[in-house]
Each structure stands twice: as C-alpha cells, then as structure tokens.
Motif scaffolding. Structure first.
Motif, mmCIF file in Angstrom:
data_model
loop_
_atom_site.group_PDB
_atom_site.id
_atom_site.type_symbol
_atom_site.label_atom_id
_atom_site.label_comp_id
_atom_site.label_asym_id
_atom_site.label_seq_id
_atom_site.Cartn_x
_atom_site.Cartn_y
_atom_site.Cartn_z
ATOM 1 N N THR A 21 33.333 -13.657 -67.748
ATOM 2 C CA THR A 21 33.687 -14.367 -68.975
ATOM 3 C C THR A 21 33.566 -15.875 -68.790
ATOM 4 O OG1 THR A 21 35.206 -12.583 -69.540
ATOM 5 C CG2 THR A 21 35.486 -14.660 -70.709
ATOM 6 N N SER A 22 33.981 -16.400 -67.652
ATOM 7 C CA SER A 22 33.910 -17.830 -67.388
ATOM 8 C C SER A 22 32.463 -18.303 -67.275
ATOM 9 C CB SER A 22 34.657 -18.165 -66.104
ATOM 10 O OG SER A 22 36.002 -17.811 -66.224
ATOM 11 N N THR A 27 27.827 -21.162 -69.749
ATOM 12 C CA THR A 27 26.454 -21.099 -70.239
ATOM 13 C C THR A 27 26.383 -21.393 -71.734
ATOM 14 O OG1 THR A 27 25.929 -19.458 -68.555
ATOM 15 C CG2 THR A 27 24.426 -19.629 -70.412
ATOM 16 N N LEU A 28 27.299 -20.825 -72.504
ATOM 17 C CA LEU A 28 27.274 -21.037 -73.947
ATOM 18 C C LEU A 28 27.623 -22.469 -74.344
ATOM 19 C CD1 LEU A 28 28.816 -17.731 -75.336
ATOM 20 C CD2 LEU A 28 26.430 -18.466 -75.377
ATOM 21 N N THR A 29 28.418 -23.155 -73.551
ATOM 22 C CA THR A 29 28.735 -24.541 -73.896
ATOM 23 C C THR A 29 27.650 -25.508 -73.433
ATOM 24 O OG1 THR A 29 30.062 -24.780 -71.887
ATOM 25 C CG2 THR A 29 31.225 -24.198 -73.919
ATOM 26 N N ALA A 30 26.867 -25.138 -72.437
ATOM 27 C CA ALA A 30 25.790 -26.013 -71.971
ATOM 28 C C ALA A 30 24.480 -25.774 -72.724
ATOM 29 C CB ALA A 30 25.568 -25.813 -70.479
ATOM 30 N N THR A 52 30.893 -31.644 -74.969
ATOM 31 C CA THR A 52 31.134 -30.201 -75.057
ATOM 32 C C THR A 52 30.610 -29.496 -73.819
ATOM 33 O OG1 THR A 52 30.989 -30.292 -77.455
ATOM 34 C CG2 THR A 52 30.715 -28.133 -76.435
ATOM 35 N N ALA A 53 29.407 -29.850 -73.400
ATOM 36 C CA ALA A 53 28.821 -29.234 -72.207
ATOM 37 C C ALA A 53 29.634 -29.581 -70.961
ATOM 38 C CB ALA A 53 27.374 -29.686 -72.044
ATOM 39 N N MET A 54 30.063 -30.822 -70.866
ATOM 40 C CA MET A 54 30.817 -31.241 -69.684
ATOM 41 C C MET A 54 32.142 -30.484 -69.560
ATOM 42 S SD MET A 54 32.210 -35.011 -68.624
ATOM 43 C CE MET A 54 33.483 -35.042 -69.852
ATOM 44 N N PHE A 55 32.930 -30.503 -70.629
ATOM 45 C CA PHE A 55 34.233 -29.854 -70.560
ATOM 46 C C PHE A 55 34.110 -28.325 -70.514
ATOM 47 C CE2 PHE A 55 35.698 -33.961 -72.418
ATOM 48 C CZ PHE A 55 36.461 -34.344 -71.324
ATOM 49 N N GLY A 56 33.108 -27.783 -71.189
ATOM 50 C CA GLY A 56 32.910 -26.336 -71.157
ATOM 51 C C GLY A 56 32.495 -25.830 -69.793
ATOM 52 N N THR A 57 31.616 -26.564 -69.125
ATOM 53 C CA THR A 57 31.209 -26.124 -67.794
ATOM 54 C C THR A 57 32.317 -26.343 -66.769
ATOM 55 O OG1 THR A 57 30.093 -28.243 -67.469
ATOM 56 C CG2 THR A 57 28.734 -26.389 -68.154
#
Length: 80
Positions: A21-22, A27-30, A52-57
């Motif tokens: 899940t993580s 992947t979905l945020t980047a 968004t990509a930074m915090f999501g990854t």
C-alpha cells in the motif's frame, strides 16, 4: 468481490499489505509530476505537483519502512 478487497481480506501477512500500500501511495503521488515533466510545457514550474510528489513519496517510504518492520516482527514473534 473485487481483487483489491480480496487482497486486503486474505491471509497475507499484514506487513506485506502495508508495504504494498505504501509503495502504491508513493507511485501514485509521484506520477502526476512525472507526466507533467514528460508532456507539459517547458516554461512552467509545477510547484504544487512537486510538493505533492515530495510529501507523498516521503509518506510512502515511511510507510514501507514501518511495513517491513511489522513484517519482521510478525516473522519472529508470530509463527503460524
């Protein structure tokens, strides 16, 4: 039932579910930033997508680390 529900209700260890899940979250945020860099205009800076990509990854990596720890603890202490 759909395959996603089948996976989360299966007997697969919880640590593996957390890791998967993580990694999907990361992947979905980047992905939007990658798509913008590939197909978007060159003269625009996508600050919102970058954040968004930074915090999501970061969240995805932290979740994957927790999932691996959880999986190791399950393997050591909860033998079936």
């Amino acid at each position: 039932m759909n395959p996603i529900s089948n996976f989360y209700r299966s007997d697969v260890r919880t640590g593996i579910k957390i890791v998967l899940t993580s990694l999907i979250l990361g992947t979905l945020t980047a992905a939007p930033l990658w798509f913008f860099n590939q197909f978007g205009p060159d003269d625009v800076t996508p600050t919102g997508l970058a954040l968004t990509a930074m915090f999501g990854t970061i969240a995805g990596a932290l979740g994957a680390a927790i999932g691996v720890l959880w999986w190791v603890v399950e393997l050591i202490f909860r033998r079936r």
